[in-house]
Design a protein around this motif. Structure first.
Motif, PDB file in Angstrom:
ATOM      1  N   LYS A   3       0.844  -1.191   0.000  1.00 38.36           N
ATOM      2  CA  LYS A   3       0.000   0.000   0.000  1.00 38.36           C
ATOM      3  C   LYS A   3       0.885   1.249   0.000  1.00 38.36           C
ATOM      4  O   LYS A   3       1.892   1.306   0.700  1.00 38.36           O
ATOM      5  N   GLU A   6      -2.314   4.868   3.688  1.00 35.41           N
ATOM      6  CA  GLU A   6      -3.430   4.336   4.468  1.00 35.41           C
ATOM      7  C   GLU A   6      -4.044   5.439   5.312  1.00 35.41           C
ATOM      8  O   GLU A   6      -3.434   6.478   5.533  1.00 35.41           O
ATOM      9  N   GLU A  69      -4.129  10.707   6.324  1.00 36.15           N
ATOM     10  CA  GLU A  69      -3.697   9.663   5.406  1.00 36.15           C
ATOM     11  C   GLU A  69      -2.206   9.875   5.158  1.00 36.15           C
ATOM     12  O   GLU A  69      -1.759  11.007   4.948  1.00 36.15           O
ATOM     13  N   ALA A  95      -4.569   2.440  12.716  1.00 34.42           N
ATOM     14  CA  ALA A  95      -4.924   2.392  11.303  1.00 34.42           C
ATOM     15  C   ALA A  95      -6.439   2.192  11.224  1.00 34.42           C
ATOM     16  O   ALA A  95      -6.968   1.281  11.853  1.00 34.42           O
ATOM     17  N   SER A  98     -10.901   0.891   5.907  1.00 32.73           N
ATOM     18  CA  SER A  98     -11.508   1.680   4.821  1.00 32.73           C
ATOM     19  C   SER A  98     -12.984   1.447   4.721  1.00 32.73           C
ATOM     20  O   SER A  98     -13.524   0.472   5.022  1.00 32.73           O
TER      21      SER A  98
END
Length: 98
Positions: A3, A6, A69, A95, A98
């Motif tokens: 990624k 995040e 982010e 974290a 989503s």
């Protein structure tokens, strides 16, 4: 595939012992740090709240939630800086799903 970025959330409890100006400076310092390393979505200032238990003999703290982010390596550095900064009573960086 790794990624590239995040979503994260950081809750910080600042000491109110040094006064409102010192708290405002710390809130701005961490806001600027996030903006330099990622995209700041929201700064939710909850204000002064009574703590559930005394931390360093303080019974009141100033709560702030940062939503941002960034690249996956930044939150560890952000947490490290929070832990060594005078005026920060507690912090937690997570974290977000989503």
């Amino acid at each position: 595939m790794a990624k590239l970025s995040e979503n994260y959330e950081a809750m910080v409890v600042f000491s109110t012992k040094a006064g409102d100006e010192a708290v405002a400076e710390l809130v701005a310092k961490f806001k600027d740090m996030i903006e330099a390393n990622g995209t700041l979505a929201e700064v939710d200032e909850w204000g002064k709240r009574k703590l559930a238990y005394a931390i360093n003999y303080e019974t009141e703290g100033y709560y702030v939630v940062y939503t941002f982010e960034s690249k996956p390596d930044f939150p560890a550095e952000f947490d490290r800086v929070l832990n060594i900064t005078d005026g920060v009573l507690r912090s937690l960086v997570i974290a977000k799903n989503s």
